[in-house]
Design an enzyme around this catalytic site. Structure first.
Site, PDB file in Angstrom:
ATOM      1  N   ASN A  33       0.814  -1.218   0.000  1.00  0.00           N
ATOM      2  CA  ASN A  33       0.000   0.000   0.000  1.00  0.00           C
ATOM      3  C   ASN A  33       0.846   1.266   0.000  1.00  0.00           C
ATOM      4  O   ASN A  33       0.448   2.291  -0.559  1.00  0.00           O
ATOM      5  CB  ASN A  33      -0.924   0.018   1.229  1.00  0.00           C
ATOM      6  CG  ASN A  33      -2.312  -0.510   0.916  1.00  0.00           C
ATOM      7  OD1 ASN A  33      -2.829  -0.311  -0.175  1.00  0.00           O
ATOM      8  ND2 ASN A  33      -2.917  -1.186   1.877  1.00  0.00           N
ATOM      9  N   CYS A  93      -4.174  -9.578   4.440  1.00  0.00           N
ATOM     10  CA  CYS A  93      -3.624  -9.255   3.114  1.00  0.00           C
ATOM     11  C   CYS A  93      -2.266  -8.581   3.208  1.00  0.00           C
ATOM     12  O   CYS A  93      -1.663  -8.251   2.187  1.00  0.00           O
ATOM     13  CB  CYS A  93      -4.591  -8.365   2.332  1.00  0.00           C
ATOM     14  SG  CYS A  93      -5.963  -9.277   1.582  1.00  0.00           S
ATOM     15  N   PHE A  94      -1.786  -8.328   4.423  1.00  0.00           N
ATOM     16  CA  PHE A  94      -0.428  -7.824   4.656  1.00  0.00           C
ATOM     17  C   PHE A  94      -0.190  -6.485   3.959  1.00  0.00           C
ATOM     18  O   PHE A  94       0.916  -6.220   3.482  1.00  0.00           O
ATOM     19  CB  PHE A  94       0.620  -8.856   4.222  1.00  0.00           C
ATOM     20  CG  PHE A  94       0.193 -10.273   4.411  1.00  0.00           C
ATOM     21  CD1 PHE A  94      -0.224 -10.721   5.655  1.00  0.00           C
ATOM     22  CD2 PHE A  94       0.160 -11.166   3.350  1.00  0.00           C
ATOM     23  CE1 PHE A  94      -0.648 -12.025   5.840  1.00  0.00           C
ATOM     24  CE2 PHE A  94      -0.266 -12.469   3.520  1.00  0.00           C
ATOM     25  CZ  PHE A  94      -0.679 -12.906   4.775  1.00  0.00           C
ATOM     26  N   CYS A  95      -1.223  -5.655   3.903  1.00  0.00           N
ATOM     27  CA  CYS A  95      -1.134  -4.324   3.272  1.00  0.00           C
ATOM     28  C   CYS A  95      -0.735  -4.423   1.808  1.00  0.00           C
ATOM     29  O   CYS A  95      -0.104  -3.504   1.269  1.00  0.00           O
ATOM     30  CB  CYS A  95      -0.155  -3.425   4.028  1.00  0.00           C
ATOM     31  SG  CYS A  95      -0.636  -3.090   5.724  1.00  0.00           S
ATOM     32  N   ASN A  96      -1.090  -5.516   1.157  1.00  0.00           N
ATOM     33  CA  ASN A  96      -0.771  -5.700  -0.262  1.00  0.00           C
ATOM     34  C   ASN A  96      -2.050  -6.100  -0.995  1.00  0.00           C
ATOM     35  O   ASN A  96      -2.250  -7.277  -1.330  1.00  0.00           O
ATOM     36  CB  ASN A  96       0.301  -6.778  -0.429  1.00  0.00           C
ATOM     37  CG  ASN A  96       0.950  -6.741  -1.801  1.00  0.00           C
ATOM     38  OD1 ASN A  96       0.289  -6.489  -2.800  1.00  0.00           O
ATOM     39  ND2 ASN A  96       2.238  -7.005  -1.853  1.00  0.00           N
TER      40      ASN A  96
END
Length: 819
Positions: free
Chosen positions: A134, A428-431
């Site tokens: 992100n 989503c691990f900021c992805n």
């Protein structure tokens, strides 16, 4: 381990290093001997105890000063910072003649700096791979705001020798998705395209899947753009600059900038060696730095300025031009010791060590099957499991399936892993791009999930039968085979359904069979049930009080969970966040109309009139789980009392009975609340929680049979550990699971199903001391899991009789209607 060493013995454990892996763990990570299995190195790796000793010895032996001062100490600090810059450049094999190292507060700040200073025009283009964090996507806002185009792309490799030119062009192709523009009237003239600068961003390693990107992209985007972007609207654009997000990848395989001369590279040092946090760097090519447009100036970035006229002369050195304010010189001093550690092991050895562990885990997960032959695990990322391929970093991302093909929610995996001492990451691990790509979530599904209340870090892990995120484990230089083995054993024991033998010897697929026990055998008839105890909890998450008889109302037990404690930032305070709330005792005197509260932390009891003008309605609103409630703010003395009792600033709120109130969890957490048809106060799911003494007795037997140490160290669980409103006696263990409705005395209730338990039941209050453990939730998880929930106790809704004043009393007969 023998089979593992046979395959990876030449790569695992630093056989040629100054210390092998066991020596490293024994001397530098003794804190991990407490049963912690840390598998979130993609989030942050761990600092070495020896590393910290060196750092604090340095800090306590030397004096450091502000590098903007001119004293001897400050000058020495400036020299130290310069040396640290060279260490960073050396790690990436970058020449100081070509690159400058700018210290920032982290990789995100470095990316923000690129975005806000890049020379965007309406003819510029920003291309970025779908698999970007992100923090990289955020650059899009700067580009679009300046009239530039933005576009996500997919990278396709067609040959075994990435980047090599063939008759049809390079084997790497960039496939574009929808072009994003805010200035839809913009006209791209070919001559203007040639003058504009464009930016292409990709990660050296995807933090979602571990997929490593081919660094040949750097040269291809700079030197062979037209062919690489063939067929896209960007193929004629010139002057491409390349940004590499190396935050995840550089810990095990830093990009060699002498071979792959990217214009910008970002990193965070805690990803490299755990400490310090809050410090990162932007490596920028010196010729690229000259093109960046910086507006703001600050102390340290100007050679001279005049306060009352528009005059400023900026410093010319790249570092001095861009680094606003005083450098974080103590943190910068600390990174020298981190690099010393990495240098002793060497990045190539770290790569081989960590990747051998991830390949081992991937192979084990790939081979794992349920008793019916169905695959347990779905892996995301590169399918190449050869260590020499460099296709994937030391990250394993996956989701788990049940024997029937439905998905285990990733939060269930995280909860059970935590109970087993395994620290991993889910979501989503900021992805978002990689998440949508690997989970095959369409734009309509993503929007639908958001409309259903799904946001980052919430509890919605499966929506409409599809996972909204994944599970990720990742390895660091200090990870061991034992860490990987314990993780695999956990997955097998918790999620792989073994063949189950029936009484006649046949084998069927099963999941969590009941433990053999005479007490669990079905009986022809139920013994009588009766109500053993009633507990009212006036304040959410504080202790309750038991009564012999109590009135019922539209929201359940009168005044049950009618108050709650709110933190200064608006969050609801519960025992999950503040375990000491269990020490706050409550009592209500109905005749006097008083709520009394006491705590060992406060000298005086607190008395609050239930019907009082001290509850003054105000215009402020309290938003809890998407429900807007009217605040009833207490007097200053009451809030001060709770602040002292809890140990943090807070205030007491009362539920406004004049407000038509639905379940707290409606909308924000679909499916969490069971009672959508009636009014409740500040309870999470339903008006009543019922617990069976017989079910608790069975749980105690299981705990004692499982662990003799637990039996010696703990008293038997009391039903009130589970914070029930109603405790019943009689019947068989878990017989309440089958209830459809139940009559207690003359009052009728509807069963809403089992209560989903969390770590809160692992908090005990023994002799006024709050203690945490993994039990009883770990044991309950072994046999009471149903589709991601660990169920214990039954939720009830009171079917109110408007014609009479209803009471419920201890000793009343309990008559269930069984499904």
């Amino acid at each position: 381990m023998e089979a593992f060493l046979k395959e990876f013995g030449d790569y695992y454990g630093y056989p040629d290093g100054p210390k092998n892996i066991q020596e490293i763990r024994d001397t530098e990570f003794k804190r991990l001997d407490k049963g912690v299995v840390y598998l979130d190195h993609a989030g942050s790796t761990l600092y070495s105890e020896l590393q910290m000793e060196y750092i604090f010895k340095d800090f306590t032996s030397n004096v450091f000063g502000n590098p903007h001062s001119q004293s001897d100490i400050s000058s020495a600090t400036s020299d130290l910072i310069a040396d640290a810059r060279h260490q960073v450049l050396e790690y990436f094999n970058a020449s100081p003649e070509d690159y400058s190292c700018l210290f920032t507060s982290g990789a995100t700040a470095a990316l923000k700096l690129v975005g806000e200073t890049f020379p965007w025009t309406q003819d510029s283009n920003f291309l970025y791979t779908m698999e970007n964090h992100n923090s990289v996507l955020g650059i899009r806002e700067y580009a679009l705001a300046q009239g530039a185009s933005a576009c996500a792309v997919d990278i396709e490799e067609a040959a075994n020798q990435p980047g090599q030119l063939t008759n049809s062009g390079p084997s790497i192709k960039v496939k574009h998705r929808a072009v994003q523009m805010r200035n839809t009237s913009k006209l791209q003239k070919e001559e203007s395209r040639g003058n504009a600068y464009n930016l292409f961003a990709f990660p050296s390693e995807c933090n979602f899947s571990g997929l490593r990107f081919n660094l040949d992209l750097v040269k291809l985007m700079k030197e062979n753009t037209e062919t690489v972007l063939q067929g896209s609207p960007f193929s004629k654009s010139k002057r491409w600059m390349v940004l590499i997000d190396a935050a995840k990848g550089c810990a095990t395989l830093p990009p060699d900038l002498s071979e792959y001369p990217a214009d910008f590279v970002v990193l965070s040092f805690y990803k490299l060696f755990g400490y310090p946090t809050g410090l990162g760097a932007l490596l920028v090519r010196n010729d690229a730095a000259k093109l960046l447009k910086k507006t703001y100036f600050s102390g340290g970035t100007v050679a001279a300025s005049i306060a009352d006229i528009d005059f400023v002369k900026r410093r010319e050195r790249v570092e001095e031009f861009f680094e606003d304010g005083s450098a974080s010189f103590l943190s910068i001093a600390a990174i020298r010791h981190g690099f010393k550690l990495l240098k002793s092991l060497t990045p190539s050895a770290i790569w081989m060590h960590t990747t051998s562990l991830s390949i081992y885990v991937k192979k084990k997960l790939q081979a794992l099957r349920h008793g019916n032959g169905a695959a347990v695990c779905v892996l995301y990322g590169s399918e190449n499991l050869e260590l020499s391929s460099h296709k994937s970093g030391p990250t394993v991302t996956f989701n788990l399936k049940r024997p029937d093909g439905s998905w285990f929610g990733y939060l269930e995996v995280e909860k059970l892993a935590s109970l087993s001492g395994i620290q991993l990451r889910t979501g989503c691990f900021c992805n978002p791009g990689a998440c949508a790509k690997y989970l095959e979530l369409s734009h309509s599904e993503l929007r639908s999930n958001v409309e259903a209340g799904h946001i980052c870090w919430d509890d919605n892990d499966v929506i409409n039968g599809k996972p909204t995120g994944a599970v990720r484990v990742s390895f660091g230089y200090m990870s061991t085979f034992e860490d990987a083995k314990k993780f695999i054993d956990f997955i097998i024991s918790s999620f792989a359904s073994p063949p189950k033998k029936t009484g006649n010897g046949t084998v069927v697929s099963g999941r969590f069979p009941q433990l053999p026990s005479e007490d669990l055998e079905s009986k022809e008839s139920f013994p009588s049930h009766y109500l053993k105890s009633i507990t009212v909890y006036p304040i959410k998450s504080c202790a309750g009080f038991s009564v012999i008889r109590w009135p019922l109302c539209r929201t359940g037990l009168l005044h049950d969970r009618e108050w709650m404690v709110q933190g200064l930032t608006g969050e609801i305070l519960t025992q999950k966040k503040v375990p000491e709330m269990s020490l706050i005792k409550t009592f209500i005197d109905l005749e006097e109309g008083l709520l009394s509260v006491e705590s060992s932390r406060c000298e005086d009891k607190l008395h609050i009139r239930i019907k009082s003008d001290s509850y003054n309605p105000r215009n402020d609103e309290f938003d809890s789980h998407a429900n807007i409630l009217e605040n009833r703010n207490e007097e200053t003395r009451i809030n001060r009392w709770f602040t002292n009792a809890i140990g943090r600033q807070c205030k007491l709120l009362r539920y406004s009975s004049s407000t038509s109130k639905d379940c707290l969890n409606r909308n924000k957490s679909p499916g969490l609340c069971r009672d959508l048809e009636s009014n409740i106060n500040f309870a999470n799911e339903a008006q009543f929680l019922l617990i069976s003494e017989e079910s608790v007795a069975d749980l105690n037997r299981r705990l004692e049979a499982k662990d003799e140490d637990y039996k010696r160290a703990h008293e038997k669980l009391n039903p009130h550990r589970f914070r029930p409103n109603l405790v019943i006696s009689g019947g068989e263990p878990y017989g309440e699971d089958k209830w459809k409705t139940v009559k207690i005395g003359d009052n009728h209730f509807t069963s809403l199903g089992g209560c989903n338990r969390c770590q809160m039941i692992n908090i005990s209050n023994e002799a006024g001391l709050v203690k945490k453990s993994n039990e009883p939730l770990t044991t309950l998880a072994s046999y009471r899991r149903v589709k991601g929930k660990i169920l214990f106790g039954t939720l009830l809704r009171y079917e109110i009789d408007e014609k009479r004043q209803c009471w419920i009393g201890v000793g009343e007969e309990v008559n269930p209607d069984i499904e």
